[in-house]
Design a protein around this motif. Sequence first.
Motif, PDB file in Angstrom:
ATOM      1  N   LEU A 110       0.833  -1.205   0.000  1.00 10.85           N
ATOM      2  CA  LEU A 110       0.000   0.000   0.000  1.00 10.85           C
ATOM      3  C   LEU A 110       0.868   1.257   0.000  1.00 10.85           C
ATOM      4  N   ASP A 111       1.990   1.207   0.725  1.00  9.95           N
ATOM      5  CA  ASP A 111       2.935   2.331   0.697  1.00  9.95           C
ATOM      6  C   ASP A 111       3.458   2.562  -0.719  1.00  9.95           C
ATOM      7  N   ALA A 112       3.844   1.472  -1.381  1.00 11.20           N
ATOM      8  CA  ALA A 112       4.359   1.579  -2.755  1.00 11.20           C
ATOM      9  C   ALA A 112       3.298   2.154  -3.678  1.00 11.20           C
ATOM     10  N   LEU A 113       2.067   1.734  -3.496  1.00 10.08           N
ATOM     11  CA  LEU A 113       0.964   2.250  -4.302  1.00 10.08           C
ATOM     12  C   LEU A 113       0.805   3.756  -4.095  1.00 10.08           C
ATOM     13  N   GLY A 114       0.924   4.191  -2.858  1.00 12.67           N
ATOM     14  CA  GLY A 114       0.811   5.613  -2.556  1.00 12.67           C
ATOM     15  C   GLY A 114       1.935   6.445  -3.156  1.00 12.67           C
ATOM     16  N   ARG A 115       3.129   5.877  -3.214  1.00 12.54           N
ATOM     17  CA  ARG A 115       4.270   6.618  -3.771  1.00 12.54           C
ATOM     18  C   ARG A 115       4.204   6.738  -5.284  1.00 12.54           C
ATOM     19  N   THR A 116       3.551   5.803  -5.937  1.00  9.88           N
ATOM     20  CA  THR A 116       3.580   5.787  -7.396  1.00  9.88           C
ATOM     21  C   THR A 116       2.227   6.113  -8.009  1.00  9.88           C
ATOM     22  N   PHE A 117       1.277   5.237  -7.854  1.00 16.64           N
ATOM     23  CA  PHE A 117      -0.005   5.396  -8.541  1.00 16.64           C
ATOM     24  C   PHE A 117      -0.858   6.511  -7.948  1.00 16.64           C
ATOM     25  N   PHE A 118      -0.903   6.610  -6.641  1.00 12.80           N
ATOM     26  CA  PHE A 118      -1.739   7.629  -5.997  1.00 12.80           C
ATOM     27  C   PHE A 118      -0.906   8.821  -5.557  1.00 12.80           C
ATOM     28  N   ALA A 119      -0.100   9.305  -6.468  1.00 16.45           N
ATOM     29  CA  ALA A 119       0.677  10.508  -6.229  1.00 16.45           C
ATOM     30  C   ALA A 119      -0.262  11.718  -6.245  1.00 16.45           C
ATOM     31  N   GLU A 120       0.211  12.804  -5.709  1.00 18.76           N
ATOM     32  CA  GLU A 120      -0.623  14.011  -5.561  1.00 18.76           C
ATOM     33  C   GLU A 120      -1.234  14.472  -6.873  1.00 18.76           C
ATOM     34  N   ASP A 121      -0.497  14.326  -7.980  1.00 18.14           N
ATOM     35  CA  ASP A 121      -1.006  14.820  -9.263  1.00 18.14           C
ATOM     36  C   ASP A 121      -2.184  14.005  -9.802  1.00 18.14           C
ATOM     37  N   ARG A 122      -2.511  12.894  -9.165  1.00 23.75           N
ATOM     38  CA  ARG A 122      -3.652  12.073  -9.586  1.00 23.75           C
ATOM     39  C   ARG A 122      -4.884  12.260  -8.687  1.00 23.75           C
TER      40      ARG A 122
ATOM     41  N   GLU B 186      -7.031  14.823  -8.008  1.00 24.10           N
ATOM     42  CA  GLU B 186      -8.235  15.438  -8.579  1.00 24.10           C
ATOM     43  C   GLU B 186      -8.889  14.496  -9.594  1.00 24.10           C
ATOM     44  N   PHE B 187      -8.098  13.921 -10.497  1.00 25.93           N
ATOM     45  CA  PHE B 187      -8.630  12.990 -11.485  1.00 25.93           C
ATOM     46  C   PHE B 187      -9.311  11.817 -10.791  1.00 25.93           C
ATOM     47  N   SER B 188      -8.671  11.276  -9.756  1.00 27.41           N
ATOM     48  CA  SER B 188      -9.232  10.123  -9.039  1.00 27.41           C
ATOM     49  C   SER B 188     -10.562  10.445  -8.389  1.00 27.41           C
ATOM     50  N   GLY B 189     -10.683  11.633  -7.812  1.00 28.76           N
ATOM     51  CA  GLY B 189     -11.954  12.037  -7.205  1.00 28.76           C
ATOM     52  C   GLY B 189     -13.056  12.199  -8.236  1.00 28.76           C
ATOM     53  N   ARG B 190     -12.718  12.826  -9.354  1.00 26.35           N
ATOM     54  CA  ARG B 190     -13.702  12.988 -10.442  1.00 26.35           C
ATOM     55  C   ARG B 190     -14.102  11.626 -10.989  1.00 26.35           C
ATOM     56  N   ARG B 191     -13.120  10.749 -11.186  1.00 27.96           N
ATOM     57  CA  ARG B 191     -13.381   9.401 -11.699  1.00 27.96           C
ATOM     58  C   ARG B 191     -14.334   8.659 -10.766  1.00 27.96           C
ATOM     59  N   GLN B 192     -14.077   8.746  -9.462  1.00 27.17           N
ATOM     60  CA  GLN B 192     -14.918   8.034  -8.504  1.00 27.17           C
ATOM     61  C   GLN B 192     -16.348   8.564  -8.536  1.00 27.17           C
ATOM     62  N   ALA B 193     -16.519   9.864  -8.708  1.00 24.74           N
ATOM     63  CA  ALA B 193     -17.873  10.433  -8.802  1.00 24.74           C
ATOM     64  C   ALA B 193     -18.607   9.879 -10.017  1.00 24.74           C
ATOM     65  N   VAL B 194     -17.914   9.730 -11.141  1.00 21.69           N
ATOM     66  CA  VAL B 194     -18.532   9.157 -12.348  1.00 21.69           C
ATOM     67  C   VAL B 194     -18.894   7.698 -12.092  1.00 21.69           C
ATOM     68  N   LEU B 195     -17.992   6.944 -11.464  1.00 21.81           N
ATOM     69  CA  LEU B 195     -18.277   5.541 -11.159  1.00 21.81           C
ATOM     70  C   LEU B 195     -19.478   5.427 -10.232  1.00 21.81           C
ATOM     71  N   ASN B 196     -19.511   6.261  -9.214  1.00 23.77           N
ATOM     72  CA  ASN B 196     -20.616   6.207  -8.249  1.00 23.77           C
ATOM     73  C   ASN B 196     -21.967   6.512  -8.887  1.00 23.77           C
ATOM     74  N   ALA B 197     -21.964   7.273  -9.966  1.00 25.33           N
ATOM     75  CA  ALA B 197     -23.209   7.672 -10.625  1.00 25.33           C
ATOM     76  C   ALA B 197     -23.704   6.645 -11.637  1.00 25.33           C
ATOM     77  N   ASN B 198     -22.948   5.573 -11.843  1.00 23.64           N
ATOM     78  CA  ASN B 198     -23.313   4.625 -12.892  1.00 23.64           C
ATOM     79  C   ASN B 198     -23.211   3.184 -12.391  1.00 23.64           C
ATOM     80  N   THR B 199     -24.330   2.469 -12.420  1.00 23.87           N
ATOM     81  CA  THR B 199     -24.369   1.097 -11.926  1.00 23.87           C
ATOM     82  C   THR B 199     -23.405   0.187 -12.671  1.00 23.87           C
ATOM     83  N   GLU B 200     -23.352   0.295 -13.983  1.00 24.68           N
ATOM     84  CA  GLU B 200     -22.472  -0.572 -14.774  1.00 24.68           C
ATOM     85  C   GLU B 200     -21.005  -0.365 -14.394  1.00 24.68           C
TER      86      GLU B 200
END
Length: 189
Positions: free
Chosen positions: A86-98, A100-114
């Motif tokens: 999980l630490d490695a994931l935080g250092r690479t994939f979930f870096a600060e520059d991602r 805003e995109f991740s939050g927007r992406r999650q909102a789209v996912l939450n709005a769609n059952t599929e």
Amino acid sequence: MARWQPDAPGRLAAAALDLFEENGYENTTVIEIAERAGLTKSTFFRHFPDKREVLFDKGTVTGLLVDGIASAPPTAGPLDAVADALDALGRTFFAEDRREFSGRRQAVLNANTELREREALKRIDLTASMIEALNRRGVPGLTARVAATLGTLAWEIAFDQWIGSDNSEGFGPLARRALDAVRAAGAEC
């Protein structure tokens, strides 16, 4: 955008996210996504089998977690190996520059059952991959299953906190705290 610009998958994901927010997932076509990204429909299909997959990481998160478990110190217990991953994931994939995109992406996912269903299947695959990685470290089946499941739960908790608008903390520390809280809650049961 010119077709020769790099990172076609990233451009397609960004275009898809914008269009899904503007028009809704159901009302957006692959052709519209490709055009918004400055690419062709055939380029889209070279990277993604369908529009459902454009917002998913093509196994990147799973690969990072599996590699993180594999590279944990040999003396690390199962949950400690998951914490290292999980630490490695935080250092690479979930870096600060991602964030805003991740939050927007999650909102789209939450709005769609599929898309929520697709995300649930991806999380099941992620947990199964962590179980296999722990098994390769010699962790017995049930213990590996529990550690991977708790790791996935901690990941979900940390991710929800990380994309929260009132949070500026990094994913790694959030994931460590979530894993500690999950571990403590398990001990109380």
